[in-house]
Design a protein around this motif. Structure first.
Motif, PDB file in Angstrom:
ATOM      1  N   SER A 192       0.849  -1.184   0.000  1.00 38.08           N
ATOM      2  CA  SER A 192       0.000   0.000   0.000  1.00 38.08           C
ATOM      3  C   SER A 192       0.884   1.233   0.000  1.00 38.08           C
ATOM      4  N   SER A 193       0.443   2.276  -0.679  1.00 34.52           N
ATOM      5  CA  SER A 193       1.196   3.531  -0.688  1.00 34.52           C
ATOM      6  C   SER A 193       0.839   4.401   0.508  1.00 34.52           C
ATOM      7  N   ASP A 194      -0.260   4.070   1.194  1.00 33.33           N
ATOM      8  CA  ASP A 194      -0.679   4.864   2.352  1.00 33.33           C
ATOM      9  C   ASP A 194       0.120   4.516   3.605  1.00 33.33           C
ATOM     10  N   TRP A 195       0.341   3.242   3.824  1.00 35.34           N
ATOM     11  CA  TRP A 195       1.146   2.781   4.958  1.00 35.34           C
ATOM     12  C   TRP A 195       1.691   1.409   4.587  1.00 35.34           C
ATOM     13  N   PRO A 196       2.765   0.967   5.228  1.00 37.78           N
ATOM     14  CA  PRO A 196       3.430  -0.280   4.814  1.00 37.78           C
ATOM     15  C   PRO A 196       2.635  -1.535   5.158  1.00 37.78           C
ATOM     16  N   GLN A 197       1.576  -1.740   4.417  1.00 37.60           N
ATOM     17  CA  GLN A 197       0.735  -2.915   4.632  1.00 37.60           C
ATOM     18  C   GLN A 197       1.417  -4.161   4.082  1.00 37.60           C
TER      19      GLN A 197
ATOM     20  N   CYS B  29       8.107  -4.940  11.551  1.00 42.66           N
ATOM     21  CA  CYS B  29       6.745  -4.395  11.514  1.00 42.66           C
ATOM     22  C   CYS B  29       6.134  -4.315  12.908  1.00 42.66           C
ATOM     23  N   ASP B  30       6.715  -5.024  13.864  1.00 46.78           N
ATOM     24  CA  ASP B  30       6.178  -5.047  15.222  1.00 46.78           C
ATOM     25  C   ASP B  30       6.377  -3.715  15.940  1.00 46.78           C
ATOM     26  N   ARG B  31       7.628  -3.227  15.964  1.00 46.05           N
ATOM     27  CA  ARG B  31       7.927  -1.996  16.706  1.00 46.05           C
ATOM     28  C   ARG B  31       8.634  -0.942  15.875  1.00 46.05           C
ATOM     29  N   GLY B  32       8.965  -1.247  14.623  1.00 42.05           N
ATOM     30  CA  GLY B  32       9.771  -0.344  13.816  1.00 42.05           C
ATOM     31  C   GLY B  32       9.090   0.980  13.522  1.00 42.05           C
ATOM     32  N   ASP B  33       9.882   2.049  13.547  1.00 42.60           N
ATOM     33  CA  ASP B  33       9.361   3.369  13.208  1.00 42.60           C
ATOM     34  C   ASP B  33       8.880   3.380  11.766  1.00 42.60           C
ATOM     35  N   GLY B  34       7.751   4.016  11.541  1.00 45.57           N
ATOM     36  CA  GLY B  34       7.201   4.090  10.199  1.00 45.57           C
ATOM     37  C   GLY B  34       6.449   2.843   9.790  1.00 45.57           C
ATOM     38  N   MET B  35       6.477   1.807  10.604  1.00 45.54           N
ATOM     39  CA  MET B  35       5.754   0.570  10.322  1.00 45.54           C
ATOM     40  C   MET B  35       4.438   0.551  11.112  1.00 45.54           C
ATOM     41  N   VAL B  36       3.655  -0.480  10.899  1.00 39.83           N
ATOM     42  CA  VAL B  36       2.382  -0.641  11.604  1.00 39.83           C
ATOM     43  C   VAL B  36       2.297  -2.074  12.096  1.00 39.83           C
ATOM     44  N   SER B  37       2.166  -2.235  13.392  1.00 47.03           N
ATOM     45  CA  SER B  37       2.036  -3.583  13.940  1.00 47.03           C
ATOM     46  C   SER B  37       0.733  -4.219  13.473  1.00 47.03           C
TER      47      SER B  37
ATOM     48  N   GLN C 273       4.065   0.296  18.025  1.00 42.42           N
ATOM     49  CA  GLN C 273       4.664   1.603  17.834  1.00 42.42           C
ATOM     50  C   GLN C 273       3.559   2.649  17.749  1.00 42.42           C
ATOM     51  N   ASP C 274       3.929   3.890  17.959  1.00 38.73           N
ATOM     52  CA  ASP C 274       2.976   4.990  17.860  1.00 38.73           C
ATOM     53  C   ASP C 274       2.671   5.232  16.382  1.00 38.73           C
ATOM     54  N   CYS C 275       1.424   5.025  15.993  1.00 37.02           N
ATOM     55  CA  CYS C 275       1.027   5.197  14.598  1.00 37.02           C
ATOM     56  C   CYS C 275       0.139   6.421  14.404  1.00 37.02           C
ATOM     57  N   THR C 276       0.343   7.419  15.235  1.00 37.54           N
ATOM     58  CA  THR C 276      -0.476   8.629  15.131  1.00 37.54           C
ATOM     59  C   THR C 276      -0.331   9.283  13.764  1.00 37.54           C
ATOM     60  N   SER C 277       0.898   9.318  13.257  1.00 41.90           N
ATOM     61  CA  SER C 277       1.130  10.007  11.988  1.00 41.90           C
ATOM     62  C   SER C 277       0.565   9.249  10.793  1.00 41.90           C
ATOM     63  N   SER C 278       0.584   7.924  10.841  1.00 40.43           N
ATOM     64  CA  SER C 278       0.140   7.146   9.686  1.00 40.43           C
ATOM     65  C   SER C 278      -1.322   6.736   9.760  1.00 40.43           C
ATOM     66  N   LEU C 279      -1.781   6.341  10.953  1.00 43.70           N
ATOM     67  CA  LEU C 279      -3.156   5.861  11.095  1.00 43.70           C
ATOM     68  C   LEU C 279      -3.989   6.679  12.065  1.00 43.70           C
ATOM     69  N   GLY C 280      -3.349   7.630  12.748  1.00 41.92           N
ATOM     70  CA  GLY C 280      -4.070   8.384  13.763  1.00 41.92           C
ATOM     71  C   GLY C 280      -4.329   7.577  15.011  1.00 41.92           C
ATOM     72  N   LEU C 281      -3.491   6.561  15.259  1.00 44.36           N
ATOM     73  CA  LEU C 281      -3.667   5.671  16.409  1.00 44.36           C
ATOM     74  C   LEU C 281      -2.385   5.662  17.236  1.00 44.36           C
ATOM     75  N   ARG C 282      -2.541   5.749  18.542  1.00 44.29           N
ATOM     76  CA  ARG C 282      -1.358   5.840  19.403  1.00 44.29           C
ATOM     77  C   ARG C 282      -0.866   4.477  19.865  1.00 44.29           C
TER      78      ARG C 282
END
Length: 540
Positions: free
Chosen positions: A248-253, A279-287, A314-323
């Motif tokens: 996905s171009s929106d987030w690393p799915q 993908c578990d804890r990496g910055d810019g990734m989404v668990s 990880q904090d996904c506020t920037s990519s998904l709006g989820l902390r």
């Protein structure tokens, strides 16, 4: 569209005879001068009827009559089209009439004539699963890589979609394996999406790219993981599919996210073993925990946590709006009791933030707070080996500070949360703050003061109590006017020595050399709890 049933009486006499496959009658009518080119409401003539019916004899009679005129006229007639753009060859191929198709091709039927919806004889034969017709048309030079229908599928796309593996086996030898439709989807992607394992194997063995990506970057592995096609997932992974390609171009799915979201547990288990843990804890990734929570798939959450995925991610506020996964699970738990995902995350030690405590304390419902205290313990000032065997995880200092901060800002609900926290071992002195004494309901305030030495309160706190008494907003227990009893002072001292957490929560009290009737007294169980019988003020 077929209006045969509605308008059966509009066909010509020759066409009616051809539809029934009566060659003699067709010949007799033609000799009597009946036309072979009269059309019905669909634009069908006698040749269309004969071809659709699979009557080679009728086709021969009709074309022989037309050939009596001129060869050019015969060729035009054999390629005449219905209102839908269907030729006789198309109608015969669509219905699998091999002999008729062969005869029409000898009569110079256009093998690639498109219909109004961009189909053609070969595409129609593929769609209907007519292998022998497909073989004939391919051998006679039919265009195999043309795109058809609004989606721009090729014949190979359609063969795979329908699961016609024998036809796919023919087409992979002559078709472009990487042909793309309007969404840049290849035939192999189609096989993965619709679980056509045999066709998938044929394509892979023919050399098709297992890591092809559609316009939205989805891969065959992702789509088969999403749709739950275990056999396809296994085959793709065994033949070089990359589980770490961003889809996905929106987030690393990744494919693991798709399996987690839709609860395909066996696929998820396979992907956990091969997916990069970044993908578990990496910055810019989404668990994948976030996605499992989003799909309300508690089984996925449980498996991911069991396999070592962090409950905090990880904090996904920037990519998904989820902390955090827990904050996401809580905001999705509008109904009570809280979801199984919430329980699993808390049990796994998910960190509790200020926002999480608000969910637990700013309500007259106690399910969430009880759930938290079931799996997390309030830390005491004393360290003791008696707690070393417990499975509960102690609240971190930051979590405790935020708990107190929220509690002191949610005093209107303190009748609900105060007894639970004090029974869990929270030191009541931590709540002796001005706003607590100013805002707490009379019953709550009395309950809190019963667990402390009310005679040693600071002058500022005593002043608050005096003002509330004068305003009659606090009805104090009569004994608060007196010095605390010796027995009360003794149990306060016991608590100081043991620590509030051990005194209130553990069986250490039973090990003290005191009569058993005193156990209840030492744990303040004789103090009447406050009840939530009042309504909090409306928010401003």
């Amino acid at each position: 569209m077929d209006f045969t049933e509605c308008y059966g009486d509009t066909v010509s006499s020759v066409a009616a005879a051809a539809r029934s496959g009566c060659r003699k009658r067709v010949r007799r009518l033609i000799k009597r001068g009946f036309s072979v080119d009269c059309r019905d409401n669909r634009g069908w003539n006698a040749l269309h009827e004969a071809a659709a019916a699979g009557s080679q004899g009728c086709v021969q009679e009709i074309l022989s009559a037309v050939a009596g005129g001129s060869s050019s006229g015969c060729r035009a007639y054999v390629n005449s089209l219905t209102h839908e753009g269907e030729s006789a060859c198309y109608l015969a191929a669509q219905r699998g009439h091999l002999a008729v198709v062969r005869f029409l091709l000898k009569a110079h039927a256009n093998i690639n004539q498109p219909t109004n919806d961009l189909s053609c004889p070969l595409y129609a034969a593929v769609d209907g699963g007519h292998k022998e017709v497909v073989e004939l048309l391919v051998s006679k030079g039919a265009e195999v890589n043309r795109t058809h229908t609004a989606s721009c599928w090729t014949c190979l796309h359609q063969a795979v979609y329908e699961g016609h593996s024998e036809i796919a086996r023919i087409l992979v030898n002559v078709c472009n394996l990487e042909a793309l439709d309007d969404h840049k989807i290849s035939p192999l992607f189609v096989a993965s999406q619709y679980g056509q394992q045999e066709c998938l194997e044929i394509l892979v063995n023919a050399g098709a790219n297992v890591n092809t990506q559609a316009a939205d970057l989805a891969t065959p592995l992702l789509i088969s993981s999403q749709e739950g096609h275990q056999a396809c997932v296994d085959y793709l992974l065994d033949h070089g599919a990359d589980p770490n390609v961003a889809c996905s171009s929106d987030w690393p799915q990744l494919p693991i996210h798709a399996a987690a979201e839709f609860g395909h547990i066996s696929i998820l288990r396979r992907l956990i073993a091969v997916t990069d843990r970044v993908c578990d804890r990496g910055d810019g990734m989404v668990s994948p925990l976030y996605i499992a929570v989003n799909g309300s798939q508690s089984d996925s959450v449980e498996l991911l946590l069991k396999e070592g995925y962090s409950p905090d991610a990880q904090d996904c506020t920037s990519s998904l709006g989820l902390r955090t996964p827990l904050s996401f699970a809580l905001c999705r738990s509008s109904d009570r009791p809280y979801s199984e995902s919430v329980r699993l995350l808390i049990a796994a030690g998910a960190s509790l933030s200020k926002d999480d405590w608000i969910y637990a304390l700013s309500t007259n419902k106690t399910e969430l707070l009880q759930l938290i205290l079931e799996h997390r313990r309030v830390p005491g000032q004393k360290n003791s080996s008696t707690l070393s065997h417990e499975e509960k995880t102690a609240l971190k200092p930051q979590e405790l500070r935020e708990l107190l901060s929220v509690a002191l800002n949610q005093v209107h609900f303190s009748a609900c949360w105060l007894p639970l926290l004090l029974k869990a071992g929270l030191d009541p002195s931590l709540l002796l703050q001005p706003n607590m004494l100013e805002q707490a309901h009379s019953e709550v305030l009395n309950y809190l003061l019963e667990l402390v030495n009310w005679a040693t309160l600071s002058a500022a706190l005593k002043q608050i109590l005096c003002r509330r008494r004068a305003e009659k907003s606090w009805e104090a227990s009569p004994h608060f006017e007196s010095i605390p009893s010796l027995s009360h002072m003794c149990r306060l001292q016991v608590r100081t020595v043991l620590g509030p957490d051990q005194l209130m929560r553990t069986d250490v009290i039973q090990q003290l050399p005191v009569p058993s009737p005193l156990h209840r007294f030492l744990q303040f169980r004789d103090v009447q709890e406050a009840s939530f019988t009042h309504s909090p003020p409306s928010p401003p």
